[in-house]
Scaffold this active site. Structure first.
Site, mmCIF file in Angstrom:
data_model
loop_
_atom_site.group_PDB
_atom_site.id
_atom_site.type_symbol
_atom_site.label_atom_id
_atom_site.label_comp_id
_atom_site.label_asym_id
_atom_site.label_seq_id
_atom_site.Cartn_x
_atom_site.Cartn_y
_atom_site.Cartn_z
ATOM 1 N N ASP A 57 0.815 -1.209 0.074
ATOM 2 C CA ASP A 57 -0.090 0.084 0.045
ATOM 3 C C ASP A 57 0.961 1.287 -0.078
ATOM 4 O O ASP A 57 2.094 1.193 -0.019
ATOM 5 C CB ASP A 57 -1.052 0.108 1.253
ATOM 6 C CG ASP A 57 -0.055 -0.173 2.519
ATOM 7 O OD1 ASP A 57 -0.941 -0.044 3.587
ATOM 8 O OD2 ASP A 57 0.986 0.065 2.549
ATOM 9 N N ASP A 111 -8.156 -7.301 1.713
ATOM 10 C CA ASP A 111 -7.055 -7.364 2.723
ATOM 11 C C ASP A 111 -7.726 -7.042 4.058
ATOM 12 O O ASP A 111 -8.488 -6.208 4.191
ATOM 13 C CB ASP A 111 -5.849 -6.670 2.477
ATOM 14 C CG ASP A 111 -5.998 -5.089 2.929
ATOM 15 O OD1 ASP A 111 -6.412 -4.331 1.916
ATOM 16 O OD2 ASP A 111 -5.740 -4.994 4.037
ATOM 17 N N CYS A 131 -12.073 -29.356 10.589
ATOM 18 C CA CYS A 131 -11.288 -28.423 10.285
ATOM 19 C C CYS A 131 -9.992 -29.258 9.875
ATOM 20 O O CYS A 131 -9.316 -29.799 10.850
ATOM 21 C CB CYS A 131 -11.249 -27.269 10.926
ATOM 22 S SG CYS A 131 -9.830 -26.082 10.408
ATOM 23 N N CYS A 147 -7.048 -28.003 9.391
ATOM 24 C CA CYS A 147 -5.656 -27.430 9.650
ATOM 25 C C CYS A 147 -4.828 -27.734 10.730
ATOM 26 O O CYS A 147 -5.227 -28.495 11.528
ATOM 27 C CB CYS A 147 -5.987 -25.665 10.030
ATOM 28 S SG CYS A 147 -6.171 -25.491 11.852
ATOM 29 N N CYS A 156 -6.096 -27.751 14.349
ATOM 30 C CA CYS A 156 -7.380 -28.416 14.595
ATOM 31 C C CYS A 156 -7.058 -29.844 14.447
ATOM 32 O O CYS A 156 -7.775 -30.768 15.232
ATOM 33 C CB CYS A 156 -8.579 -28.081 13.802
ATOM 34 S SG CYS A 156 -9.129 -26.443 14.180
ATOM 35 N N HIS A 199 -5.056 -21.284 12.241
ATOM 36 C CA HIS A 199 -6.431 -21.754 12.349
ATOM 37 C C HIS A 199 -7.129 -20.663 11.650
ATOM 38 O O HIS A 199 -7.814 -20.806 10.571
ATOM 39 C CB HIS A 199 -6.849 -22.060 13.517
ATOM 40 C CG HIS A 199 -8.488 -22.127 13.496
ATOM 41 N ND1 HIS A 199 -8.836 -23.410 13.072
ATOM 42 C CD2 HIS A 199 -9.470 -21.671 13.728
ATOM 43 C CE1 HIS A 199 -10.306 -23.337 12.858
ATOM 44 N NE2 HIS A 199 -10.528 -22.035 13.412
#
Lengths: 392, 392
Positions: free
Chosen positions: A91, A264, A302, A304, A307, A333
């Protein structure tokens, strides 16, 4: 940069897209993790890639102050510096500078401000904002814009918009190449006519993509969705549309339906470090006493790393122990949640079932019961609350 | 637990060994990373394994206070809680309790102390220290010992030793099983006769391994090496010898030559978080201005993830940015350094070249030039400096 629409949703304005940059491809709609100081907090680039992140954002303001854009350029550029050899967006620094309003002095020429690090004085012009970003070497760079405060009268918003437009013209003047791509930022407060005016002027100048700035600054959800819904369709169909600083999963879903391609937000990463975790049924606060002996993962099913291997009880323990592993596991997560959410959204668009996806999401998602702290407000160490983009 | 000596060095008392526990094998000499609150700070178990860690330590004191040993037991034990299904050692909590001397009241019965978390009052006896560790479920547990302060007169050290010996007897009484293994801790201050007395009594009681406690508490290096050199050879040949809270690579090397098999220390992990990194030629402070634009890794040739992918300049940037990734990358490097060092030492013993290894190490290692802060002293938030084991 080359943007290509692969598919358009038939029941909404959503699009599935693919964007090629000098450092590889990313798919849209895309969620862009925020990596403020040349690092997405706690995460290595490999972990980010493994969970599906294809593009990340880094903040010019911070890197300009430390370690400096010229230093990064001499070290081979930001991609190399942070070991992210993939699509990268910077940015312009405008938002951070304006957020620290008490310390900034704006003129047509540019912005004078004092570093939050050491109080040193700096002057950023549109030309300089471009030069800094070119030195960093991102694939997509942003115009220096003036962030209209909220609320603002029509007159204030118009005056602010005029500044953004003249600065955008100057940014385009000094950056005519396609690589990196230069995005213009649509301002205009919450005023439809001003937003329309902004689009007209920016598209006339001609940019490689268009962002909607000045949102998620305190306005209510309905207003935000309205502005997005009115503005996005005015933008060129075949160029990416990017809503900055947004947002909650439901917000992104609504924006995607209005034709937005990129987002974002610090929400997943910041919430993670505060022990707030995203699940399909809403956000949960891990420190809640009911999880003290809960052996199940944050979200059963989940996939991930967190998890698959850890219990809520352990995460709660780590939270109170203020352990770094807490920040890591929670971030893994939450980012996985966000990136998987976007990926499922893209699949839904590809398979013409975005409407079902949305209904399914809305039927399960429960907003947080406790009073929603405005994610865009934060406190300076002095305790003084100022309006700060969720992007910081 | 089964300990087996695989090879003895011919020029020193060093041994190569292998220890089987209920949760797998570890090789000795071994460095044991410290995982105080059920996490080796910043690291996942997978990362620890990948860099060669075979056994880790967790602190009973902390886990007893939060989240509680009974809670951990109900959740399936500490291995499962922290996702480390490999050899695990817990200390008895004695050292932490004694280090917070101002808050502890010792009697023959046990130690009364106040939680540093919330001031609540607790009473730990030898029997309770065993019960807590059994609830946690480690593979190797430690007797509750009284940590003799330093310096201490012969009389003070003897009185303190008597307490340790009577407590050790009580620990053995309530824990007769082999699994987990129970280690006795040799105290006696810096007095050869007391240390010898301690060994006599402890071996007569009979433990599964023997630790040397009360070292690295402010004494000079020569004294520490002397005590180790006098005491280790008195211990049973075929059982593991463990020096707690040690130390610098050179210290471990000397201790190994005296016949020590196991070490734990917070040095690599704590130094990492403070920006101090280990290399073959000594420790470097990453914040040093000379690294501001240094594109090379911390140690050229080091195969760790950090050295393969990041420059000193970037690490320095992360350090000043106080980013979590800084802690991670530094920890990865330092732990890799320590674990690789031990692994090379084991290979040198196996190949009868420990002497060369030692000469090579000593020829390259330069002690830190700046005044060495005693790693065992730390400050309470009040700023009051107390003697605290490097193990906290």
């Amino acid at each position: 940069m080359q943007f290509e629409i692969l598919k358009k949703d038939d029941k909404s304005r959503a699009r599935l897209g693919r964007c090629r940059t000098a450092h590889g491809v990313f798919h849209t709609p895309a969620f862009i993790p925020v990596g403020t100081q040349a690092t997405v907090k706690t995460m290595t680039p490999e972990e980010l890639r493994d969970m599906g992140a294809e593009i990340i954002l880094s903040n010019t303001y911070h890197l300009y102050l430390r370690p400096g854009h010229e230093r990064i350029r001499r070290l081979g550029g930001l991609h190399r510096f942070m070991h992210w050899e993939h699509p990268l967006l910077t940015d312009s620094g405008g938002f951070q500078i304006f957020s620290l309003k008490a310390l900034a002095k704006v003129s047509e020429e540019g912005v004078e401000f004092h570093s939050h690090l050491d109080g040193s004085r700096h002057f950023i012009t549109p030309e300089k904002a471009i030069a800094i970003q070119e030195a960093l070497g991102a694939d997509i760079i942003m115009c220096l814009d003036e962030c209209t405060p909220y609320p603002a009268s029509h007159e204030e918003a118009e005056r602010s918009l005029q500044r953004t437009l003249s600065w955008s013209r100057r940014c385009r003047e000094v950056h005519r190449s396609f690589d990196p791509a230069l995005f213009g930022i649509v301002q205009g407060g919450m005023y439809s006519d001003l937003r329309q005016k902004a689009v007209e002027v920016l598209t006339e100048i001609g940019f490689d993509g268009y962002a909607l700035g000045g949102l998620s600054v305190g306005e209510d959800k309905e207003t935000m969705v309205r502005v997005i819904g009115e503005t996005a369709p005015l933008l060129p169909e075949n160029l990416p549309r990017y809503v900055m600083g947004v947002g909650m999963p439901g917000d992104m879903l609504e924006a995607v339906r209005e034709g937005v391609d990129m987002f974002d937000c610090v929400l997943p990463t910041r919430n993670a470090r505060n022990g707030m975790l995203f699940t399909r049924s809403g956000r949960m606060t891990i420190k809640n006493a009911k999880y003290a002996e809960d052996p199940s993962p944050v979200e059963p099913g989940c996939p991930c790393y967190t998890c698959r291997n850890y219990s809520r009880a352990y995460l709660r323990h780590l939270h109170f122990a203020e352990e770094i592993l807490s920040f890591r596991l929670n971030t893994i997560h939450n980012l996985h949640f966000y990136l998987a959410f976007m990926q499922e959204m893209r699949a839904a668009i590809a398979e013409d079932r975005l409407d079902e996806f949305r209904q399914d999401f809305n039927s399960r998602w429960k907003p947080t019961v406790e009073p929603e702290r405005n994610p865009n407000l934060t406190s300076l160490p002095t305790g003084k609350r100022i309006s700060l983009s969720a992007r910081i």
